[in-house]
Design an enzyme around this catalytic site. Structure first.
Site, PDB file in Angstrom:
ATOM      1  N   TYR A 181       4.670   6.773  -0.508  1.00  0.00           N
ATOM      2  CA  TYR A 181       3.868   7.495   0.482  1.00  0.00           C
ATOM      3  C   TYR A 181       2.892   8.423  -0.224  1.00  0.00           C
ATOM      4  O   TYR A 181       3.286   9.285  -1.009  1.00  0.00           O
ATOM      5  CB  TYR A 181       4.794   8.273   1.401  1.00  0.00           C
ATOM      6  CG  TYR A 181       4.160   8.767   2.683  1.00  0.00           C
ATOM      7  CD1 TYR A 181       4.264   8.020   3.848  1.00  0.00           C
ATOM      8  CD2 TYR A 181       3.489   9.987   2.744  1.00  0.00           C
ATOM      9  CE1 TYR A 181       3.707   8.483   5.043  1.00  0.00           C
ATOM     10  CE2 TYR A 181       2.930  10.444   3.926  1.00  0.00           C
ATOM     11  CZ  TYR A 181       3.043   9.698   5.074  1.00  0.00           C
ATOM     12  OH  TYR A 181       2.500  10.157   6.251  1.00  0.00           O
ATOM     13  N   TYR A 229      -4.381   5.279   6.981  1.00  0.00           N
ATOM     14  CA  TYR A 229      -3.298   6.241   7.200  1.00  0.00           C
ATOM     15  C   TYR A 229      -2.675   5.929   8.554  1.00  0.00           C
ATOM     16  O   TYR A 229      -3.121   6.432   9.581  1.00  0.00           O
ATOM     17  CB  TYR A 229      -3.861   7.661   7.160  1.00  0.00           C
ATOM     18  CG  TYR A 229      -2.842   8.747   7.457  1.00  0.00           C
ATOM     19  CD1 TYR A 229      -1.836   9.039   6.550  1.00  0.00           C
ATOM     20  CD2 TYR A 229      -2.891   9.471   8.637  1.00  0.00           C
ATOM     21  CE1 TYR A 229      -0.901  10.041   6.814  1.00  0.00           C
ATOM     22  CE2 TYR A 229      -1.962  10.482   8.907  1.00  0.00           C
ATOM     23  CZ  TYR A 229      -0.969  10.750   7.993  1.00  0.00           C
ATOM     24  OH  TYR A 229      -0.049  11.740   8.254  1.00  0.00           O
TER      25      TYR A 229
END
Ligand SMILES: [Zn+2]
Lengths: 388, 148
Positions: free
Chosen positions: A292, A342
């Protein structure tokens, strides 16, 4: 303990909308589109679905997904908190439901207009009163996710002699992989270390523009069923070898400044221990990972928490060569949150599935086990996916 | 001088902000085991006691980390205002602004001490200046635009 969950469930379908800066449609529609797309990919119909899981932050109600897709009766629905920390957690919830017989087919979804609608980095500009959680930070001008992360990351930098230039390889690798992924927003647009170092400060001296992930509109959905049933479906199953959530003492959501050690990501450490023990695997067994990457410093810290290198060694480990296809640990082969989009980490899980299936635009050779992590600096989650 | 958005508070936290209005930096202390805690909360994580009192901090501390948020710019803040994580000598930590110094002069590990600043919308916040700095010489806040 949780070893009983290993390999009991699998991801049998993935779906997504296009990733953009302005979807031009509602978050509800994006959610419906990606759920439908994931079911089509699995070769299942809405009538097969009996469970739904999403983020507490998601605006689309489960019953609205049901009403739009023509799903029948649900036997489980749950939501996972803490922003991007939720991503792999949704799959854990689904796997638990499937393994215990509470549900048979569970769809995890996340859809938002995070660029054209409410922007996480810009919400503070529109505040007329200070939310309670922000009251210890906002009055002093610590008002954005970037600044919350930077204050933590600077302690790591100070301790291990890390500078902003050490974060450049993460951005360069992400954009390199995005450049060859047609689904990525930054398809065909790689960057250099020099581009990274020339980008403007967002939070000096920690984060430049190219250390910060994009803001995107889009939706991603993931279908989970039993490994047994997945074998009979259309796609190569991505077996859930391990799934874990983790929260640790004295944390906050992105502002965990009160623990003795500010040089790590404790929640990710907790998730890592569970992933390794549940799967029986170790870092050497992983061929590729999605780490991430909302902000680059926390990718370095994750490499340490996950055990790919020792404490303070990530700046040596995290070279463009090591993290690219053909390197020791290719990461974020879809381009990551910096390069692809995102979608709160859900697009990292779908890339993990593609790597297991062998269908990534940036396919790694001989993939057996893929690690996927979720949002850092918050209570978080992770997955190890593998071949049946 | 411009304003700052006022903090929200609950019965668990309002003593801290009232303390700021009185120019006292208060720390919550467990009445039963004596453990200090910040941010404030109703229960002591060391002994689960609900009984608590407050003690006034010396105001002296050390900078553990500091950053300069540059983008987006918010009204009421200088272009390179400094936000610091300060560890008080009593052991608790809080986030505040570092003022009366420059990003070039400030450093992690530097000794600082508290000042209270009243902003023009009546918000009173603790601010930290280099330890031993003269009160006038250390004037200015992260948000006055004062020439330093
Ligand atoms: Zn106590």
């Amino acid at each position: 303990m949780t070893a009983g969950l290993s390999r009991r469930a699998a991801i049998c379908g993935i779906g997504q909308t296009e990733f953009s800066k302005e979807s031009g449609r509602t978050e509800l529609q994006l959610a419906c589109e990606c759920v439908k797309s994931a079911l089509d990919d699995a070769g299942l119909s809405p009538a097969d679905v009996d469970g739904l899981v999403t983020f507490t932050m998601d605006t689309t109600e489960e019953i609205d997904v049901v009403r739009n897709l023509g799903i029948g009766e649900l036997s489980m629905f749950s939501r996972v908190p803490y922003g991007g920390g939720a991503a792999a957690g949704t799959v854990l919830q689904a796997a638990m439901a499937v393994a215990t017989g509470v549900a048979d087919v569970v769809v995890c979804y996340r859809a938002f207009n995070e660029r054209s609608g409410m922007r996480f980095g810009g919400f503070a500009s529109t505040l007329t009163s200070m939310p309670l959680f922000l009251s210890w930070y906002g009055p002093y001008g610590l008002l954005t996710p970037a600044s919350w992360v930077a204050l933590h990351a600077r302690r790591y930098m100070e301790t291990y002699g890390v500078t902003n230039a050490d974060f450049a390889p993460i951005a360069v690798v992400d954009r390199k992989h995005a450049a060859t992924n047609p689904d990525a927003w930054f398809h065909g647009r790689p960057i250099t270390v020099e581009d990274h170092q020339a980008s403007r400060w967002i939070v000096e001296p920690v984060l430049r523009l190219l250390d910060c992930c994009q803001e995107s509109d889009g939706g991603v959905a993931i279908v989970v069923t039993s490994t047994e049933r997945a074998r009979d479906l259309r796609q190569v199953p991505a077996v859930i070898e391990a799934a874990a959530q983790g929260a640790t003492f004295d944390g906050e959501s992105m502002t965990s400044y009160y623990r003795d050690d500010l040089t790590g990501l404790q929640e990710m450490g907790a998730v890592a221990r569970r992933l390794w023990s549940m799967s029986g695997l170790s870092p050497d067994d992983i061929q590729t990972a999605f780490l991430y990457d909302h902000f680059t410093p926390f990718v370095l810290m994750q490499l340490e928490e996950l055990g790919f290198c020792g404490r303070g060694e990530a700046k040596e480990f995290a070279t463009v060569e090591n993290l690219s296809i053909g390197g020791r640990l290719p990461i974020n082969t879809n381009g990551g949150l910096l390069g692809e989009a995102y979608i709160h980490g859900m697009n990292g899980i779908t890339e993990g599935v593609r790597q297991v299936r062998g269908t990534s635009h940036n396919q790694v050779d001989a993939v057996e086990h893929v690690l996927v992590t979720s949002g850092t600096g918050v209570p978080t989650s992770g997955l190890i996916l593998g071949r049946d | 001088m411009s304003g700052r958005l006022a903090p929200s508070m609950t019965p668990d936290t309002e003593f801290f902000w009232q303390g700021c209005r009185d120019h006292r930096l208060l720390i919550q202390r467990c009445t039963d085991c004596g453990a200090l805690r910040h941010p404030p909360r109703p229960m002591c994580p060391s002994c689960t006691s609900l009984a608590w009192e407050t003690v006034e901090a010396s105001g002296r501390g050390t900078v553990l980390s500091f950053v300069m948020p540059r983008h987006p710019q918010f009204p009421g803040f200088d272009e390179r205002y400094m936000v610091a994580l300060v560890e008080l000598e009593e052991g608790t930590r809080l986030v505040s602004n570092l003022v009366g110094t420059t990003p070039e002069e400030a450093s992690i590990g530097m000794a600082v001490e508290v000042r209270f600043e009243q902003f023009d919308n009546d918000v009173v916040l603790p601010q930290f200046v280099p330890a031993g700095a003269d009160a006038d010489a250390a004037g200015g806040t992260a948000g006055t635009g004062a020439d330093r």
